[in-house]
Each structure stands twice: as structure tokens, then as C-alpha cells.
Design an enzyme around this catalytic site. Sequence first.
Site, PDB file in Angstrom:
ATOM      1  N   ARG A 189      48.343  -8.497  81.236  1.00 48.54           N
ATOM      2  CA  ARG A 189      48.340  -8.596  82.707  1.00 48.54           C
ATOM      3  C   ARG A 189      47.203  -7.703  83.130  1.00 48.54           C
ATOM      4  NH1 ARG A 189      47.596  -8.741  87.510  1.00 48.54           N
ATOM      5  NH2 ARG A 189      49.213  -8.766  89.138  1.00 48.54           N
ATOM      6  N   HIS A 192      44.662  -3.873  87.378  1.00 49.30           N
ATOM      7  CA  HIS A 192      44.867  -4.180  88.792  1.00 49.30           C
ATOM      8  C   HIS A 192      45.530  -2.990  89.486  1.00 49.30           C
ATOM      9  CE1 HIS A 192      48.743  -5.024  86.918  1.00 49.30           C
ATOM     10  NE2 HIS A 192      49.312  -4.908  88.118  1.00 49.30           N
ATOM     11  N   HIS A 194      48.066  -2.072  93.380  1.00 53.46           N
ATOM     12  CA  HIS A 194      48.834  -2.600  94.510  1.00 53.46           C
ATOM     13  C   HIS A 194      48.810  -1.621  95.676  1.00 53.46           C
ATOM     14  CE1 HIS A 194      50.638  -5.426  91.635  1.00 53.46           C
ATOM     15  NE2 HIS A 194      50.992  -4.404  90.889  1.00 53.46           N
ATOM     16  N   GLU A 198      55.105   0.329  92.149  1.00 51.14           N
ATOM     17  CA  GLU A 198      55.603  -0.649  91.177  1.00 51.14           C
ATOM     18  C   GLU A 198      56.568   0.049  90.225  1.00 51.14           C
ATOM     19  OE1 GLU A 198      52.786  -3.287  89.101  1.00 51.14           O
ATOM     20  OE2 GLU A 198      53.674  -2.577  87.217  1.00 51.14           O
ATOM     21  N   HIS A 237      46.189   0.087  86.883  1.00 54.05           N
ATOM     22  CA  HIS A 237      46.956   0.054  85.643  1.00 54.05           C
ATOM     23  C   HIS A 237      46.869  -1.311  84.989  1.00 54.05           C
ATOM     24  CE1 HIS A 237      49.707  -1.253  88.870  1.00 54.05           C
ATOM     25  NE2 HIS A 237      50.284  -2.010  87.943  1.00 54.05           N
ATOM     26  N   GLU A 262      52.948 -11.291  94.544  1.00 51.26           N
ATOM     27  CA  GLU A 262      52.246 -11.109  93.279  1.00 51.26           C
ATOM     28  C   GLU A 262      50.896 -11.809  93.290  1.00 51.26           C
ATOM     29  OE1 GLU A 262      51.689  -9.965  89.187  1.00 51.26           O
ATOM     30  OE2 GLU A 262      52.825  -9.194  90.905  1.00 51.26           O
TER      31      GLU A 262
END
Length: 486
Positions: A189, A192, A194, A198, A237, A262
Site C-alpha cells: 500500500r 501516503h 492522511h 489512522e 507511511h 480511502e
Amino acid sequence: MARTFLPLLLCVLLSTTALAAPAASGSAAASAPSTVQAAGTSTVEAAGTSSVEATGTSAVAAAGTATAEVAGASTVEADAPRETVPLASDNPNDILWLPDTNIIPEAVRGSLGANILGPQNVEIDRQNADLLAPPTTDSGSVQNAKWPFGLSHNRLQTGGWARQQNQDVMPIANSMAGVNMRLEPGAIRELHWHKTAEWAYMISGSAQVTAINADGQNFIGNVRQGDLWYFPPGIPHSIQATNETGEGTEFLLVFDDGAFSEDSTFLLTDWLAHVPKEVIAKNFQTSISAFDHIPAQQLYIFPNPPPENQAVPKSPQGTIPNPFTFALSQVTATPLSGGTVKIVDSTTFTAATAISAAEITVEPGAMRFWHPTQDEWSFFISGQGRVTLFASSGNARTFDYEAGDVGFVPASFGHFVENTGNTTLHFLEIFNSGRVQDISLSQWLALTPPDLVKAHLQLSDDTLKKLTDFRTKSIVVGPGSKSSSS
């Protein structure tokens, strides 16, 4: 003057006699032993064993065993209490069937409802017995508080998938949202960040996470089934599945914003694809050709060989002092009479300052009864259970949950979780707060003066005495037994 006064006096005497007569004879005709009609317009309530003398036309409501003497002419024994409101019903309200039933569900509970004549989604009705045939204690209106991840649109990528729940599909959940993600061995993943915090719970397999903070300190950590990670807002992360089990990993992500999507995260490849290469080259003090192979669009999830003995680069600023991972799988659960509990919040997982959780198991027939002081987002891992939400003002609704379902309880809503199945119910309670805090119904009543509790609920002295068992908070109560405490 005398001619006027005498007729007037005669009229008053006749009126008094006419009004008093029915009241005096009411002792023989009264069908409700606690109420006596007399003269006047007031109501007198006599509690306990008492005598009330009414010389006018007053209504006497006697609670308990009371005697009313009306105009000295009659006596009425009131041997039954009169409630200010009706007593709660004893109608049976157990769940009527379980999801694995073979019956065709009907919208019938006791004498209420009727069979279904039109089209019916039988499997959906089997999974939601308390929606199709709700308990009679349900009342008013409460927003939907259940969302199965199986109804979420799934984003399929090479190397894995992701599906989400947010307030678009469950509007009541306006403060938290969740994502269920799967990565094959080695799949990444991508790097990225946010706008929100999280919090993650490892459902299966193993993974490696990396991060860096604003002070230039970095972090790398490994997690396995039952472990956690947490990243504060804005912390870049990544997540990569390792190959310890040969299956990669699947995990749950929770965000402290109900509007989270998401599909709207900040991705490294998406960012650089929208920056002129000249600017990128200038930033890294190299030639434009060094970036000839950067992707033209986001990768999101993509395949890669599993990491092997990957070490974090040494930072001059050092490593992040409070680890972003927590080995919840290694924490011993607290045993309870009807299950177990593990609590993890900022007192134990110090990095997790905005989200906390309790991992709970409830054995068949056992339950948990409380109300939260923060919004509560829940995820059901295994088993079957039901939850009734009390939203105040006579509003209550019951929902049935099983593995893969998401639930939500707004702050202060009273509710319970009851294991309705034949196997252990395993679920997570997740709060948008750094501490796990709730108010236990049983502890509340146990620590309130008994006379005050009795005045509200009319409990017997024996029942009030039993409440002393709950002066220490009980998290899960076993079926028909004294609870254990945390």
C-alpha cells in the site's frame, strides 16, 4: 333581608346533600380500591398506610395500603398500588431466529404482524431477525447502525483490494470510518498520508510498516495477527505484506472522521505525477532524466517481492521515540465471568493519542450493558450478537450483527451487546478518544443510594442487595451469574 337569606341557605344545604350522597356510597361501588371520589376539585395522594378525611368533593388516590374516610360516612381499603405510568411489559423479546436457520422468516412476533405475501430476500431477513420482527421494546426512530463490509464496493488492484465504510453508506457514523484491506505477499500500500489519524488492527497474516515524523525521525515495525499500528494525521507511511504465513495480510483501518474516503488519500506517486519534472529535479539536485520512469498516475496497491531483513535508514535525528506499532496479540486478556477483554489506549499504546479500543469476547448467553462517553465504532470478527440502541425520548432500535459487520453507537446512547449464537462472540469497540471510557449500568445503580434506585424502579430489597456485587465495573456479565470485574 330575612326573606332573601332563608331561601339561599336552603339551596346551599340541598346542594351539599346532593353532592355528598354519591361520595358516601362510593365505598361500595368503587371498582379501583385505591381511588375514592369525594366533594371538591383537588386530588390527594396518600402514600403508605394512612387515613385521609375529605369533607368536600376531592379525589383521594391511595398508594400502598390506605384508608379514606369520606365525610365520616364510609371507609375504603386500598390494597393495590396505583402507578403513575404503566409497568414495563413482560412480553418475551428474545431473537426469533439466527442467520443459519432454515426457516422462511416472517414479520410476526406473538400476536403482532403478519406473513409476507410479496417478494422477499430470505437471506437478508435471516441475518436481520430483529429488523423484520423487532422486539416490542423497540420504539420511535433510530438511524441505521449496521453496515456489512460485504455490501461495500470493492476496489480491486494487482496485489490486493480495499473496501470502505463511511457516512455515505451509514450516515449515523459521522465521526469515524473504516477500511478493510487485503495485500498479497510482498504487495505494497504505497507511501501516503492522511488528514486524519489512522488506527489499524491486523485480522490475519503479517505486515511491515514504515513512517517518518516532522522531526526527521523514522520508524519501521512488524505486526502480526491481533497487533495494531497507529499513525497521527499528516505522518507519511507505508504498509507492505510480509510472507510469514504465505498468505500476505488482511487488516482493518479506522479513521477519526466519518467523511473519510480511502479514495482521497495523499499518495506519493499521485503527487509527483502532478509536479513538473523540472521542479522535481531541482528539488533533488539531479537531472530530469533521473525521473524518466516515475508513474504517470497513482499506484495505490501494487505487487512487489516480500521484504527480507529490511533495515530502516539511519537518521541523524534518530528514530521515533514512541513506536507506531503495538503487540496487542501478546497482551493477556482479562478473564470475565462471561468472556474476556483487552483494553488498549494512550496509557499503554502511547503513540495512539486520538483513537483507543477494547477487544472483547462474549460467551453464549452472556452480555455487555453500558453507554459510552465517546462515539463508538465497532467491528465484529466472529460469532453472532445483537445490540439495542437507546437514543432517549422513547427511541430505541435493535440490530443483529455477525462477522464482517460494522456497528456504530453515538456518544451517550445506552446499549447492550448480547451473544445470541452458540459460539464465542468476538468484536472490537473503537473510540475516537485517547482513552477507553464508558458508564456501566450496573455500577451506576450499585453506587447510587438504594432508596433512590427503589423510588425509580420499585426493586425489592433482595434485588437492591444484589446490586452491591456490581460496585466495581463489570465489563461482561455471564448468563445468570455474578459478573467478574476489571
